[in-house]
Design a protein around this motif. Structure first.
Motif, PDB file in Angstrom:
ATOM      1  N   ILE A   5       3.424  44.642  51.431  1.00 48.91           N
ATOM      2  CA  ILE A   5       4.930  44.417  51.167  1.00 48.91           C
ATOM      3  C   ILE A   5       4.582  44.598  50.401  1.00 48.91           C
ATOM      4  CG2 ILE A   5       6.505  41.771  50.770  1.00 48.91           C
ATOM      5  CD1 ILE A   5       5.633  40.832  52.989  1.00 48.91           C
ATOM      6  N   GLN A   6       3.602  44.268  48.973  1.00 49.05           N
ATOM      7  CA  GLN A   6       4.035  45.137  47.789  1.00 49.05           C
ATOM      8  C   GLN A   6       4.079  46.514  47.518  1.00 49.05           C
ATOM      9  OE1 GLN A   6       0.617  43.528  45.644  1.00 49.05           O
ATOM     10  NE2 GLN A   6       1.753  41.222  45.370  1.00 49.05           N
ATOM     11  N   ARG A   7       3.409  47.545  48.379  1.00 44.94           N
ATOM     12  CA  ARG A   7       3.144  48.520  48.971  1.00 44.94           C
ATOM     13  C   ARG A   7       5.056  49.499  49.286  1.00 44.94           C
ATOM     14  NH1 ARG A   7       0.197  52.392  49.125  1.00 44.94           N
ATOM     15  NH2 ARG A   7       0.879  54.512  50.658  1.00 44.94           N
ATOM     16  N   LEU A   8       5.269  48.181  50.202  1.00 43.11           N
ATOM     17  CA  LEU A   8       6.055  48.893  50.112  1.00 43.11           C
ATOM     18  C   LEU A   8       7.374  48.945  49.630  1.00 43.11           C
ATOM     19  CD1 LEU A   8       6.442  47.443  54.191  1.00 43.11           C
ATOM     20  CD2 LEU A   8       6.766  49.998  54.163  1.00 43.11           C
ATOM     21  N   ILE A   9       7.676  47.701  48.925  1.00 44.92           N
ATOM     22  CA  ILE A   9       8.664  47.857  47.958  1.00 44.92           C
ATOM     23  C   ILE A   9       8.323  48.713  46.972  1.00 44.92           C
ATOM     24  CG2 ILE A   9       9.162  45.386  45.751  1.00 44.92           C
ATOM     25  CD1 ILE A   9       8.226  43.198  47.850  1.00 44.92           C
ATOM     26  N   LYS A  10       7.123  48.980  46.201  1.00 38.32           N
ATOM     27  CA  LYS A  10       6.286  50.098  45.409  1.00 38.32           C
ATOM     28  C   LYS A  10       7.178  50.815  45.723  1.00 38.32           C
ATOM     29  CE  LYS A  10       3.026  52.255  43.043  1.00 38.32           C
ATOM     30  NZ  LYS A  10       1.619  52.426  42.473  1.00 38.32           N
ATOM     31  N   VAL A  11       7.292  51.647  47.117  1.00 39.04           N
ATOM     32  CA  VAL A  11       7.843  52.877  48.015  1.00 39.04           C
ATOM     33  C   VAL A  11       9.313  53.100  48.138  1.00 39.04           C
ATOM     34  CG1 VAL A  11       7.786  54.036  50.250  1.00 39.04           C
ATOM     35  CG2 VAL A  11       5.794  53.052  49.277  1.00 39.04           C
ATOM     36  N   ASN A  46      -2.225  59.285  45.592  1.00 37.91           N
ATOM     37  CA  ASN A  46      -3.125  58.289  46.140  1.00 37.91           C
ATOM     38  C   ASN A  46      -2.443  57.940  47.569  1.00 37.91           C
ATOM     39  OD1 ASN A  46      -5.900  59.812  45.557  1.00 37.91           O
ATOM     40  ND2 ASN A  46      -5.997  58.125  44.346  1.00 37.91           N
ATOM     41  N   GLU A  47      -0.364  58.485  47.976  1.00 37.29           N
ATOM     42  CA  GLU A  47       0.429  58.102  47.867  1.00 37.29           C
ATOM     43  C   GLU A  47       0.517  58.964  49.097  1.00 37.29           C
ATOM     44  OE1 GLU A  47       3.324  56.709  44.785  1.00 37.29           O
ATOM     45  OE2 GLU A  47       2.125  54.530  45.039  1.00 37.29           O
ATOM     46  N   ALA A  48      -0.643  58.967  50.232  1.00 40.57           N
ATOM     47  CA  ALA A  48       0.038  59.589  51.157  1.00 40.57           C
ATOM     48  C   ALA A  48       0.942  59.904  51.855  1.00 40.57           C
ATOM     49  CB  ALA A  48      -1.787  60.103  52.328  1.00 40.57           C
ATOM     50  N   GLN A  49       0.804  59.328  51.813  1.00 42.56           N
ATOM     51  CA  GLN A  49       2.513  58.973  53.454  1.00 42.56           C
ATOM     52  C   GLN A  49       3.573  58.922  52.810  1.00 42.56           C
ATOM     53  OE1 GLN A  49       2.344  58.288  57.112  1.00 42.56           O
ATOM     54  NE2 GLN A  49       0.090  58.050  56.750  1.00 42.56           N
ATOM     55  N   LEU A  50       3.457  58.318  51.485  1.00 39.62           N
ATOM     56  CA  LEU A  50       5.116  59.008  50.501  1.00 39.62           C
ATOM     57  C   LEU A  50       4.966  60.120  50.889  1.00 39.62           C
ATOM     58  CD1 LEU A  50       7.347  58.061  49.391  1.00 39.62           C
ATOM     59  CD2 LEU A  50       6.259  57.412  47.171  1.00 39.62           C
ATOM     60  N   ALA A  51       3.746  61.602  50.421  1.00 35.36           N
ATOM     61  CA  ALA A  51       3.882  62.590  50.149  1.00 35.36           C
ATOM     62  C   ALA A  51       3.880  63.718  50.785  1.00 35.36           C
ATOM     63  CB  ALA A  51       2.543  63.257  49.581  1.00 35.36           C
ATOM     64  N   VAL A  52       4.006  63.001  52.019  1.00 33.76           N
ATOM     65  CA  VAL A  52       4.389  63.426  53.904  1.00 33.76           C
ATOM     66  C   VAL A  52       5.644  63.241  53.955  1.00 33.76           C
ATOM     67  CG1 VAL A  52       4.451  63.055  56.493  1.00 33.76           C
ATOM     68  CG2 VAL A  52       2.091  63.170  54.811  1.00 33.76           C
ATOM     69  N   VAL A  53       6.532  62.536  53.178  1.00 37.32           N
ATOM     70  CA  VAL A  53       8.069  62.028  53.393  1.00 37.32           C
ATOM     71  C   VAL A  53       8.398  62.890  52.745  1.00 37.32           C
ATOM     72  CG1 VAL A  53       9.866  60.548  52.929  1.00 37.32           C
ATOM     73  CG2 VAL A  53       7.498  59.867  54.088  1.00 37.32           C
TER      74      VAL A  53
END
Length: 219
Positions: A5-11, A46-53
């Motif tokens: 949840i904290q990661r989703l909030i950060k994104v 190192n936020e790979a999923q966000l980089a893909v987006v």
């Protein structure tokens, strides 16, 4: 669960910050370069999923950019998707190989003298451009939104979808591909694209289906 949840909030905060700073930066650099920079920063964190987006967004905006495709390949690799990374690198190699050379200077000509009829045309309100109808082969991958007997119906549906889902169609071209199918007659096929791979077209189509829009990747 709490860390997720904290990661989703950060994104979410990062995306909001991107939206907030995008307008002033747009005057200094292209949208593609801006999103590529966001992709690289996400990789550095190192936020790979966000980089893909971010990188997929850059590729959709500039499908002929080898630089954007290379960045997407790097993002896929960081996200643990080596097959997609290999495909993206192959496409980037193809784009680099066929990059056009600098064209010679084009001679400019003086503008034609405007006639009264031209003046009247220039002051009238421009009408919305119709969706192009083509029978020529188009490069890239497309998804189909429907096939209609009446071209006017296809035109209206294409405009409705573009207005209803601007975030999903704003970076795409919508066309009507008219075909005379033997034994069945003439159909006006409503399509959107192009994408650099069938996988990218399929992902966008999946998003549209989640919104209740029927579509499939065209052969």
């Amino acid at each position: 669960m709490q860390s997720r949840i904290q990661r989703l909030i950060k994104v979410s905060w990062i995306c909001l910050l991107f939206i907030a700073i995008a307008p002033p930066l747009a005057a200094q650099t292209s949208y593609e370069q801006l999103v590529l920079e966001q992709c690289r920063q996400a990789l550095d964190r190192n936020e790979a999923q966000l980089a893909v987006v971010f990188c997929e967004s850059a590729v959709r905006k500039a499908p002929q950019s080898a630089e954007a495709m290379r960045a997407l390949a790097e993002a896929y690799m960081a996200a643990g998707q080596p097959d997609r990374a290999a495909t993206a690198n192959q496409i980037a190699d193809q784009l680099s190989a066929k990059a056009p050379k600098a064209a010679p200077p084009v001679a400019t000509t003086a503008p034609a003298k405007q006639t009264p009829n031209n003046e009247a045309a220039s002051t009238s309100d421009p009408s919305p451009a119709p969706i192009p109808n083509t029978q020529a082969a188009r490069s890239g991958y497309w998804f189909q939104l429907g096939a209609y007997r009446d071209q006017n119906v296809a035109q209206a549906e294409g405009k409705r979808l573009a207005e209803t889902f601007p975030g999903l169609f704003g970076d795409l071209e919508i066309i009507i591909d008219t075909r005379d199918i033997e034994g069945r007659g003439v159909f006006h096929r409503l399509r959107a694209g192009p994408f650099m791979s069938a996988a990218l077209a399929g992902e966008r189509c999946d998003t549209l289906r989640a919104q209740g829009v029927d579509c499939f990747v065209a052969p």
